[in-house]
Design a protein around this motif. Sequence first.
Motif, short mmCIF file in Angstrom:
data_model
loop_
_atom_site.label_atom_id
_atom_site.label_comp_id
_atom_site.label_asym_id
_atom_site.label_seq_id
_atom_site.Cartn_x
_atom_site.Cartn_y
_atom_site.Cartn_z
N THR A 400 18.86 97.20 59.73
CA THR A 400 19.36 95.83 59.56
C THR A 400 18.43 94.80 60.18
OG1 THR A 400 21.64 96.66 59.60
CG2 THR A 400 21.33 94.30 59.98
N TYR A 401 18.02 95.00 61.43
CA TYR A 401 17.19 94.01 62.13
C TYR A 401 15.72 94.06 61.72
CZ TYR A 401 20.93 92.75 65.45
OH TYR A 401 22.07 92.29 66.03
N SER A 406 14.06 91.35 58.24
CA SER A 406 12.66 90.93 58.29
C SER A 406 12.02 90.81 56.91
CB SER A 406 11.86 91.94 59.12
OG SER A 406 12.34 91.97 60.45
N TYR A 407 12.38 91.71 55.98
CA TYR A 407 11.64 91.76 54.73
C TYR A 407 12.49 91.53 53.48
CZ TYR A 407 8.41 94.03 57.94
OH TYR A 407 7.60 94.31 59.01
N ILE A 408 13.79 91.75 53.57
CA ILE A 408 14.61 91.67 52.36
C ILE A 408 15.47 90.41 52.33
CG2 ILE A 408 16.42 92.85 51.02
CD1 ILE A 408 15.42 95.49 52.22
N ARG A 409 16.18 90.12 53.42
CA ARG A 409 17.08 88.97 53.44
C ARG A 409 16.99 88.24 54.78
NH1 ARG A 409 22.23 87.89 51.07
NH2 ARG A 409 22.60 85.67 51.43
N PRO A 410 15.90 87.52 55.04
CA PRO A 410 15.81 86.75 56.28
C PRO A 410 16.69 85.50 56.21
CG PRO A 410 13.87 86.38 54.95
CD PRO A 410 14.67 87.42 54.23
N GLY A 411 17.13 85.02 57.36
CA GLY A 411 17.84 83.75 57.42
C GLY A 411 19.29 83.79 57.00
N THR A 413 23.48 84.75 57.50
CA THR A 413 24.41 84.54 58.61
C THR A 413 24.60 85.81 59.42
OG1 THR A 413 26.34 85.13 57.29
CG2 THR A 413 25.64 82.81 57.26
N ASP A 414 25.10 85.65 60.66
CA ASP A 414 25.37 86.81 61.50
C ASP A 414 26.42 87.71 60.87
OD1 ASP A 414 24.96 88.01 64.34
OD2 ASP A 414 27.15 87.89 64.12
N ALA A 415 27.41 87.10 60.21
CA ALA A 415 28.45 87.89 59.54
C ALA A 415 27.86 88.76 58.43
CB ALA A 415 29.52 86.96 58.96
N HIS A 416 26.85 88.24 57.74
CA HIS A 416 26.21 89.03 56.68
C HIS A 416 25.49 90.24 57.27
CE1 HIS A 416 24.19 89.90 52.88
NE2 HIS A 416 23.07 90.06 53.58
N TYR A 417 24.80 90.06 58.41
CA TYR A 417 24.09 91.19 59.02
C TYR A 417 25.07 92.22 59.61
CZ TYR A 417 19.91 88.37 58.42
OH TYR A 417 18.90 87.63 57.88
N LEU A 418 26.22 91.76 60.08
CA LEU A 418 27.26 92.69 60.52
C LEU A 418 27.74 93.52 59.34
CD1 LEU A 418 29.28 93.81 62.56
CD2 LEU A 418 30.75 91.82 62.12
N TRP A 419 27.92 92.87 58.18
CA TRP A 419 28.31 93.60 56.97
C TRP A 419 27.23 94.61 56.58
CZ3 TRP A 419 25.67 93.82 52.34
CH2 TRP A 419 26.32 94.50 51.30
N MET A 420 25.96 94.19 56.64
CA MET A 420 24.87 95.10 56.28
C MET A 420 24.80 96.28 57.24
SD MET A 420 22.47 96.38 54.61
CE MET A 420 22.63 95.26 53.23
N GLY A 421 25.08 96.04 58.53
CA GLY A 421 25.09 97.14 59.48
C GLY A 421 26.11 98.19 59.10
#
Length: 594
Positions: A400-401, A406-411, A413-421
């Motif tokens: 995720t981080y 870094s390469y697929i979906r920068p920028g 929301t935090d909620a989106h990265y929680l979902w991706m995790g």
Amino acid sequence: MTGIDWLILGLYFAFVLGIGVALKGSVKTSTDFFLAGRAIPAWVCGLAFMSANLGAQEVIGMGASGAKYGIATSHFYWIGAIPAMVFVGIFMMPFYYGSRARSVPEYLRLRFDEKTRGLNAVSFAIMTIFSSGISMYAIAKLIQTLHVFDGEFQRLGINSSWIFDFAILISAIVVLVYTFLGGLSSAIYNEVLQFFLIVAGFLPLSYLGLKNVGGWSGLKATLGPSYTHSWAGMSHANTNRLGVEWFGLVMGLGFVLSFGYWCTDFLVVQRAMAAKSMSAARRTPLIGAFPKMLFPFLVILPGLIAIALPTQPDVPPHARAVVGAQPPGRGIIPLKLDASSGQPMLDKDGKPQLDYDLAVPSMLLHYFPPGMLGLGLTALLASFMSGMAGNVTAFNTVWTYDIYQSYIRPGATDAHYLWMGRASTVFGIAFSIAAAYMANHFNNIMDMLQLVFAFVNAPLFATFLLGMFWKRTTGHAAFSGLLAGTAAAAIHHGLTLPAGAVVGIKGGWLAVTHTYPSEMAQNFWTAIYAWSTCFVVTIVVSLMTRAPEESKLVGLVYSLTPKPEEEPLAWYARPASLALMVLVGTVLLNIIFW
């Protein structure tokens, strides 16, 4: 398995799933999911730091290595773990924790550049998938060997050959649920539970087995010095069971593989980074080192006892059923059978191979009555699933981080990265299932795991060593060194082969220019070549490229980083005091079992 055994196992599953459900409400941000909010006490992190490594590779793999290589397997602890755990606590945690990096690859980006971070993130993600798959394979092999579901499958009219696949699926679902819900916090608290289960389940096993063979003196008389002296015959590769001389052992295991794993593997470093303060983070690996010193008596000793017991008539009923009319193995360790034909697997010389991975499961069946068998089986399953969960939580963080953000979906929301995790937890386990089937080609999963570490961790440690202690190291050099080190590992593996192995997954796929006495000897020297190549190439390229600005290296390089301030702790709780006590204890254990 009787009613009490099923009850113990059922309570364990209910408890671990309950931890995930209970912690779900506290996971509100990506930091909560990936780093447990950086609020875990030092003693919890310390046990989790050690227990994250206490998966199938340790419980089954160390028992298998004890049966295959003898007490020399203790070098994986007293040479190959404790010194590195002290080093990471005293020297490296200030960089990891102080930089506020969320992962080891992110530290590499801060110290070097983006391409170095990307290369490490991809290689580490692949390694965690293999490690998780090894744990999954061990769970399935255990359930298949102990015939846990045989009765149920017969009643349902399902062929028992599907038990292996069913066990993989069940273990994957359980780990998926509690890591999906609770993230790293769930994994850490389950690892602490696992630690106490392992002690409760394996201490009686070691005691009963040792008593049965006449104590340590009886074991020495039965097996001889090659099995019961850790340093005997280390002057030459052909005079000890590991098949490696003292230099290959100390350099390959004690330095490259050991420091490469404990100092750079995000799986274990992540536990220390979840601590509530810098001091707690530094004490985390040192606290974990105390029980780590004593674990050979819980996980290696059963393997030694299994090979020392009489082969006939004391082979337990399950082993006789598995072996059938085929010749028996050795001790209570059966032959390794081909899954398709049911016949013993042979090496290139036509000799049947022992299934060393069954040393510990065979010991459980041999000694434990109903109730105790359930506890022992639960302890094994707990270790395997915690090993899986540890790798999965490390994978979803790095994915995720360090890859997705870094390469697929920068920028986003935090909620989106929680979902991706959470989403990466699902496909990480799916990939692990594929890796589980690859592990079936090895008769000792520790051999496979150390080979993976030689490719990934060995060159990475050279990069970290230079990056943290030589400010002249550049990003271009670090990237070039990592590539060269990994290539050197691949070339060495492709040109060498362990004795008795067939050309293919165990090496020799380029040409066989050298034959090692054992798989482990090949692994150690693969690691040495990988580390040395990376170290030299990084130095040469650093001298040929522009030096980094020193102002950007503060907090990332030892000479440019202020010494961390100590919390007001009692003298015995300070990192330096803990480190000294651990090192003295390790030296004494090496002397006792010399």
